[in-house]
Write an enzyme that holds these catalytic residues in place. Structure first.
Site, PDB file in Angstrom:
ATOM      1  N   SER A 162      36.811 -11.145   9.497  1.00  0.00           N
ATOM      2  CA  SER A 162      35.427 -11.413   9.135  1.00  0.00           C
ATOM      3  C   SER A 162      35.328 -11.638   7.638  1.00  0.00           C
ATOM      4  O   SER A 162      36.128 -11.111   6.861  1.00  0.00           O
ATOM      5  CB  SER A 162      34.520 -10.247   9.556  1.00  0.00           C
ATOM      6  OG  SER A 162      33.159 -10.579   9.378  1.00  0.00           O
ATOM      7  N   ASP A 163      34.359 -12.441   7.241  1.00  0.00           N
ATOM      8  CA  ASP A 163      34.122 -12.690   5.829  1.00  0.00           C
ATOM      9  C   ASP A 163      32.651 -13.021   5.647  1.00  0.00           C
ATOM     10  O   ASP A 163      31.988 -13.491   6.573  1.00  0.00           O
ATOM     11  CB  ASP A 163      34.989 -13.839   5.315  1.00  0.00           C
ATOM     12  CG  ASP A 163      35.000 -13.892   3.797  1.00  0.00           C
ATOM     13  OD1 ASP A 163      35.643 -13.017   3.185  1.00  0.00           O
ATOM     14  OD2 ASP A 163      34.342 -14.778   3.231  1.00  0.00           O
ATOM     15  N   GLN A 164      32.164 -12.773   4.440  1.00  0.00           N
ATOM     16  CA  GLN A 164      30.763 -13.058   4.130  1.00  0.00           C
ATOM     17  C   GLN A 164      30.666 -13.713   2.761  1.00  0.00           C
ATOM     18  O   GLN A 164      31.306 -13.264   1.808  1.00  0.00           O
ATOM     19  CB  GLN A 164      29.944 -11.768   4.137  1.00  0.00           C
ATOM     20  CG  GLN A 164      28.451 -11.984   3.922  1.00  0.00           C
ATOM     21  CD  GLN A 164      27.687 -10.681   4.009  1.00  0.00           C
ATOM     22  OE1 GLN A 164      27.740  -9.867   3.101  1.00  0.00           O
ATOM     23  NE2 GLN A 164      26.996 -10.480   5.124  1.00  0.00           N
TER      24      GLN A 164
END
EC number: 3.6.1.-
Length: 191
Positions: free
Chosen positions: A67-69
């Protein structure tokens, strides 16, 4: 199949714990710099996949979550500030603005190579904050490890005018609605 969270984020770990599935945490070794000309949503999705795939060789028979933001206001990106002055500066830039927090999640089946990815944008409308409000918030919350310096799951909610998203967990860092859809596609029973 073992479930692996390719992240050392305490926030992502806490979110994944909500599903009641056993999992382990592993640190992916991934350069998180955006590529030239890459849009923020593309960066988040590419990095989510890269983080999951970084663990494939070490875990050849697992489901791996990455996951990344990326938080952005137009072309301006807001990463993890890492220091109080940077957190204050980020919030000063975002006050009175609508900032998009694009959160991506990827699920890689390391035995089949099947890769799923989804991006979930959250539009966050910040109040027109005074410098005093910003400094008080940063001193109390110390959001130095959060993209955009705002922890909506904590005191950061007081900084907001409104937010809009299809998945309330996306802003915290792991879109569980999309993830559960992916896990079910891999045969994981939820609930």
């Amino acid at each position: 199949m073992p479930l692996i969270l390719a992240s050392t984020s305490i926030y992502r770990r806490q979110l994944l714990e909500r599903l009641g599935l056993p999992f382990v945490v592993a640190r992916p070794d991934v350069d998180e710099a955006p590529l030239d000309g890459e849009m923020p949503d593309q960066t988040a999705e590419r990095l989510a996949i890269a983080k999951a795939k970084a663990l494939v060789e070490r875990s050849p028979d697992a489901l791996i979550i990455g996951s990344d933001q990326v938080a952005h206001l137009g072309a301006q990106r807001f990463g993890k500030p890492g220091s109080v002055p940077k957190a204050v500066a980020q919030l000063q830039q975002m006050r009175g603005q609508r900032v998009v927090f694009h959160t991506a999640v990827a699920l890689v089946n390391s035995s089949t190579g099947n890769t799923q990815v989804a991006g979930v944008p959250t539009v966050v409308h910040f109040r027109d904050l005074s410098d005093d409000e910003i400094v008080r918030y940063v001193e109390k919350e110390m959001p130095l490890d959060c993209a955009g310096s705002a922890k909506a799951e904590g005191l950061g909610i007081s900084l907001l005018e409104a937010l809009s998203c299809d998945d309330p967990t996306a802003l915290i860092g792991l879109p569980l609605i999309a993830l559960t859809r992916m896990l079910r596609a891999e045969g994981v029973a939820i609930p």
